[in-house]
Design an enzyme around this catalytic site. Sequence first.
Site, mmCIF file in Angstrom:
data_model
loop_
_atom_site.group_PDB
_atom_site.id
_atom_site.type_symbol
_atom_site.label_atom_id
_atom_site.label_comp_id
_atom_site.label_asym_id
_atom_site.label_seq_id
_atom_site.Cartn_x
_atom_site.Cartn_y
_atom_site.Cartn_z
ATOM 1 N N GLY A 194 -3.917 4.002 7.659
ATOM 2 C CA GLY A 194 -2.628 4.230 8.304
ATOM 3 C C GLY A 194 -1.475 4.168 7.322
ATOM 4 O O GLY A 194 -0.512 4.942 7.434
ATOM 5 N N ASP A 195 -1.541 3.254 6.356
ATOM 6 C CA ASP A 195 -0.504 3.170 5.322
ATOM 7 C C ASP A 195 -0.481 4.451 4.491
ATOM 8 O O ASP A 195 0.584 4.966 4.144
ATOM 9 C CB ASP A 195 -0.772 1.976 4.405
ATOM 10 C CG ASP A 195 -0.943 0.679 5.179
ATOM 11 O OD1 ASP A 195 -0.341 0.538 6.256
ATOM 12 O OD2 ASP A 195 -1.710 -0.191 4.702
ATOM 13 N N THR A 196 -1.671 4.945 4.168
ATOM 14 C CA THR A 196 -1.776 6.188 3.409
ATOM 15 C C THR A 196 -1.170 7.343 4.191
ATOM 16 O O THR A 196 -0.416 8.159 3.643
ATOM 17 C CB THR A 196 -3.249 6.493 3.087
ATOM 18 O OG1 THR A 196 -3.806 5.401 2.361
ATOM 19 C CG2 THR A 196 -3.386 7.771 2.279
ATOM 20 N N ASN A 220 0.824 -1.209 0.000
ATOM 21 C CA ASN A 220 0.000 0.000 0.000
ATOM 22 C C ASN A 220 0.859 1.260 0.000
ATOM 23 O O ASN A 220 0.531 2.244 -0.671
ATOM 24 C CB ASN A 220 -0.918 0.012 1.226
ATOM 25 C CG ASN A 220 -1.992 -1.043 1.162
ATOM 26 O OD1 ASN A 220 -2.401 -1.465 0.091
ATOM 27 N ND2 ASN A 220 -2.455 -1.481 2.320
#
Length: 306
Positions: free
Chosen positions: A250-252, A41
């Site tokens: 959260g990855d973003t 991601n």
Amino acid sequence: MIYTCTLNTAIDMFIEMEDFLPDKVNRSIYDEFQPNGKGVNISIILKKLGVPSTAIGYIAGFSGHYIQDELNQMNIDTDFTEVDGVTRINAFVKSNQGEYKIVNGGPEITDVKIDELITKIAGFTKDDVLFVSGSLPKGVNPSILVSIAKHASDIGFRLILDISHPILSELVHYRPYLIKPNDEELQALFPEEELDSEQAILRAAQKLVDQGCQNILVSLGGEGAYFVNKDTMLYCPAPKGEVVNTACSGDTMLATFYSTLQTSSPEAALKKAVAAGSSTAFRSGLTDFEDVDQLMQNLKVQVVTI
């Protein structure tokens, strides 16, 4: 070069149907497949931001090749380590009965393949950046994270960690460039303390800085995020909206924060990261950034103190 390492890659299969009944043929009205894994991601978000990266980690079988092919079609470089078995396929089934989440274990990684990946990371240079994100696959001891952190310290490349394993407490001494615990993960690092207030969260983050972490991004989900380093403490609330997908927000946030921080102030990076993470949370897939400027309009980053 920026590398993203996903030790436990996955395909996420999203299925929607009107009814989900036992002993019946349940036909979907919508289905979608997405290459997934936290590092995967991050590579996708970095690409959307115009930042090149190379995705590494483990893939297996036809499902692993699907992830590699999808990333390559997005013009994202890959250098995965291939193992026996099949990369896991997770299923998220939504119907009028509710939502069901089925997460599988994935292939078992042998010691030979663990050494192969570590050798690859040992060949990095001091100018490289490595994101290590997500869970450990079967067969992989958490000591692999210590080995990676030690190489980062010895070589001097930037290490960015987004892991929920408690071994994170042993990694801070290797001076990772950035870690991104959420509030529950931060609490797990300080089991004897009640992190039930802003002051308690900030004190815990400051302790991690004192122990060696260079930068800390604490995600609070719908409440926003804190950023803490030796020079400043910041807080940014999250915009309001209907939450659809929390798994990838959260990855973003992490990818957007790091990317923006390289050319902007911590205040600007935090603001954009919170807005981008919320944008992902408000949709079924990763953000396309079209609404991020609008989401940023009403966000105000505050300097906070202990």
